[in-house]
Design a protein around this motif. Structure first.
Motif, PDB file in Angstrom:
ATOM      1  N   TYR A  30     -19.352 -41.000  10.366  1.00 29.78           N
ATOM      2  CA  TYR A  30     -18.418 -42.010  10.842  1.00 29.78           C
ATOM      3  C   TYR A  30     -18.805 -43.429  10.431  1.00 29.78           C
ATOM      4  O   TYR A  30     -18.334 -44.412  10.999  1.00 29.78           O
ATOM      5  CB  TYR A  30     -18.263 -41.911  12.359  1.00 29.78           C
ATOM      6  CG  TYR A  30     -17.694 -40.568  12.784  1.00 29.78           C
ATOM      7  CD1 TYR A  30     -16.421 -40.181  12.374  1.00 29.78           C
ATOM      8  CD2 TYR A  30     -18.435 -39.683  13.564  1.00 29.78           C
ATOM      9  CE1 TYR A  30     -15.895 -38.954  12.730  1.00 29.78           C
ATOM     10  CE2 TYR A  30     -17.926 -38.453  13.933  1.00 29.78           C
ATOM     11  CZ  TYR A  30     -16.646 -38.088  13.512  1.00 29.78           C
ATOM     12  OH  TYR A  30     -16.123 -36.864  13.876  1.00 29.78           O
TER      13      TYR A  30
ATOM     14  N   ALA B 237     -16.706 -41.811  16.387  1.00 40.46           N
ATOM     15  CA  ALA B 237     -15.562 -41.801  15.473  1.00 40.46           C
ATOM     16  C   ALA B 237     -14.592 -42.942  15.742  1.00 40.46           C
ATOM     17  O   ALA B 237     -13.740 -43.239  14.900  1.00 40.46           O
ATOM     18  CB  ALA B 237     -14.831 -40.469  15.585  1.00 40.46           C
TER      19      ALA B 237
ATOM     20  N   GLN C 216     -19.176 -37.612  19.912  1.00 39.27           N
ATOM     21  CA  GLN C 216     -18.493 -37.640  18.618  1.00 39.27           C
ATOM     22  C   GLN C 216     -17.259 -38.538  18.678  1.00 39.27           C
ATOM     23  O   GLN C 216     -16.977 -39.291  17.733  1.00 39.27           O
ATOM     24  CB  GLN C 216     -18.104 -36.215  18.227  1.00 39.27           C
ATOM     25  CG  GLN C 216     -17.647 -36.065  16.791  1.00 39.27           C
ATOM     26  CD  GLN C 216     -17.492 -34.604  16.408  1.00 39.27           C
ATOM     27  OE1 GLN C 216     -17.255 -33.745  17.261  1.00 39.27           O
ATOM     28  NE2 GLN C 216     -17.654 -34.304  15.129  1.00 39.27           N
TER      29      GLN C 216
END
Length: 491
Positions: A488, A432, A428
């Motif tokens: 994202y 991101a 993640q």
């Protein structure tokens, strides 16, 4: 840099050999197409492979027999059955139980099947392939035919007339081994045909293929045998110095790779012709290309051949700026990525930045050395490729389990105490980040531990063997990845 590296994208790192299947390694068969479908379904638009060239017995795609020729172990034999060039269920005798010998035998059978049953169009395509690849294929095919004749000995152990490429000896060998040579060319024709079919399928499904150029080539290769003038060899064609890297994160004694160094003065005088040929092959195969050990284009670590480790070497300058200018002048704005890991100096960074090449950022390296660490998410820039880890790293779950509790606490504190667990937390974070391209190894998508590591640098056994199975890919993995990609802005 062309637009494909300026858009936010997500990619997965997986070598073709790591695909599922019933044979001894993954190949260009149905599982490769299924993997493209999976990538498309979750919004991944980049598939990064390792080099696809023909490896030596250790299986390393970074030590290959040719900088051009493809690894015939990746050929899908079932497609040759479908074409009528090979009988279904065909077996080879006297293969000694070796999958590689059995595959070679079956490919040889397919060559004779091709000669008997190929359509006129297929035969024309084969002829066109041989003409188009003549700049490397003729020499490679002769090299492999002679290598087989001499029981796979390294070329520097061949009889002198072949080792030194005596013209009359090579002409005689080309006549004597003409059938074997054409069969070797046929294998390459099949490899590149099947790869192009997969590449076309990936393109139709919005997936770019990301390749890899090892900066050095193997001493026992067609490249060194055919072009000894390109490398630092003595009058007997032996190496006096070899390539590697000094002590680093991966090894206290450095890594002694054993590859020959380039004769850069000759290459520069010759207009880097050998390198241009090499890039030409890769540009035709891939949409994006990583230059492995990019720092070697600024200066490379030379180790005396007598040294057993890489500790006692020195940095020797390379004309990287002139080489890259020549490459871009010849090919235009191709998508190159600099593998700028290891001992990186201001000069290496300037060489990378002069050509606006994205560098690599490894999140597993980020959480030491304080807030100035260049791999920390806050220190990344858009023109870069962020990874949780690479094929040379432990899996992210394995890495996290092996760091101390204090280090684990720091990772979570820095990342804002996320509720998710490893490796998804780092996945993640990568997705991101501001980096335009985020690449996640397939092992991390599947939440696998150290047992599933692909390679341990500085070792020669037990690497390059990992394969996944579809039952390891749970619906949760796909759903979570697809959501993060969309969240994202990487779709």
């Amino acid at each position: 840099m062309i637009d494909i590296l300026h858009r936010r994208r997500a990619g997965i790192l997986l070598h073709i050999t790591s695909l599922p299947g019933n044979r001894d390694n993954g190949n260009f068969g149905p599982e490769a197409y299924r993997f493209v479908d999976f990538l498309n379904s979750v919004g991944v638009t980049v598939w990064q492979t390792l080099p696809l060239n023909m490896p030596h017995d250790d299986g390393s795609p970074y030590q290959c027999i040719s900088a051009h020729a493809g690894n015939t172990a990746l050929i899908d034999l079932d497609k040759l059955v479908d074409k009528g060039w090979l009988s279904r269920g065909e077996r080879c005798q006297d293969c000694g139980g070796s999958p590689s010998f059995a595959r070679e035998c079956l490919l040889n059978h397919a060559y004779y099947g091709f000669k008997l049953h190929a359509t006129e169009h297929e035969k024309i395509e084969f002829t066109k392939f041989c003409i188009d690849k003549k700049f490397w294929l003729d020499d490679y095919a002769l090299f492999i035919a002679l290598r087989k004749e001499f029981n796979n000995l390294s070329w520097n152990q061949w009889p002198e007339r072949y080792k030194s490429r005596n013209i009359s000896a090579l002409k005689e060998a080309s006549r004597r081994l003409s059938t074997e040579i054409e069969a070797i060319k046929f294998e390459q024709f099949v490899f590149f045909t099947q790869w192009q079919e997969l590449k076309d399928y990936a393109a139709r499904h919005g997936v770019l293929l990301f390749g890899d150029i090892p900066i050095f080539v193997s001493y026992d290769s067609a490249d060194v045998w055919v072009h000894p003038e390109v490398f630092k060899l003595d009058e007997q064609f032996e190496m006096s110095v070899v390539a590697g890297v000094p002590p680093d994160y991966f090894s206290e004694t450095g890594q002694r790779w054993g590859n020959p160094h380039y004769n850069w003065s000759y290459l520069k005088k010759n207009g880097f012709h050998w390198w241009l040929d090499r890039i030409k092959t890769q540009v035709e195969m891939f949409d994006i290309i990583r230059i492995d050990h990019f720092r070697g284009l600024e200066a490379a670590w030379e180790i005396p051949v007598s040294e057993p480790t890489a500790m006692n070497g020195c940095w020797v300058k390379a004309p990287g700026h002139a080489l890259l200018k020549t490459v871009f002048d010849a090919f235009g704005p191709i998508a190159l990525v600099a593998e700028d890991l290891g001992v990186i100096t201001d000069k290496v960074e300037k060489l990378r930045d002069d050509f606006s090449l994205p560098g690599m950022k490894i999140l597993q390296f980020a959480f030491s050395g304080g807030p100035s660490n260049p791999y920390l998410p806050a220190n990344l820039d858009k023109n870069s490729v962020v990874y949780t880890g690479t094929h040379d790293n432990d899996t992210t779950l394995g890495w996290y389990r092996q760091i101390s509790e204090q280090e684990q606490a720091y990772v979570y504190e820095y990342l804002g105490q996320p509720a998710s667990s490893m490796p998804y937390t780092l996945i993640q974070t990568a997705l991101a980040s501001v980096a335009n391209l985020a690449i996640i190894p397939m092992q991390d998508i599947l939440e696998l531990d150290t047992e599933h590591r692909m390679n341990i640098p500085g070792t020669t056994e037990g690497n390059w063997l990992w394969r996944f199975t579809w039952d390891q890919l749970l619906p949760l993995h796909s759903q979570r990845l697809a959501r993060a990609i969309k969240l994202y802005g990487r779709d």
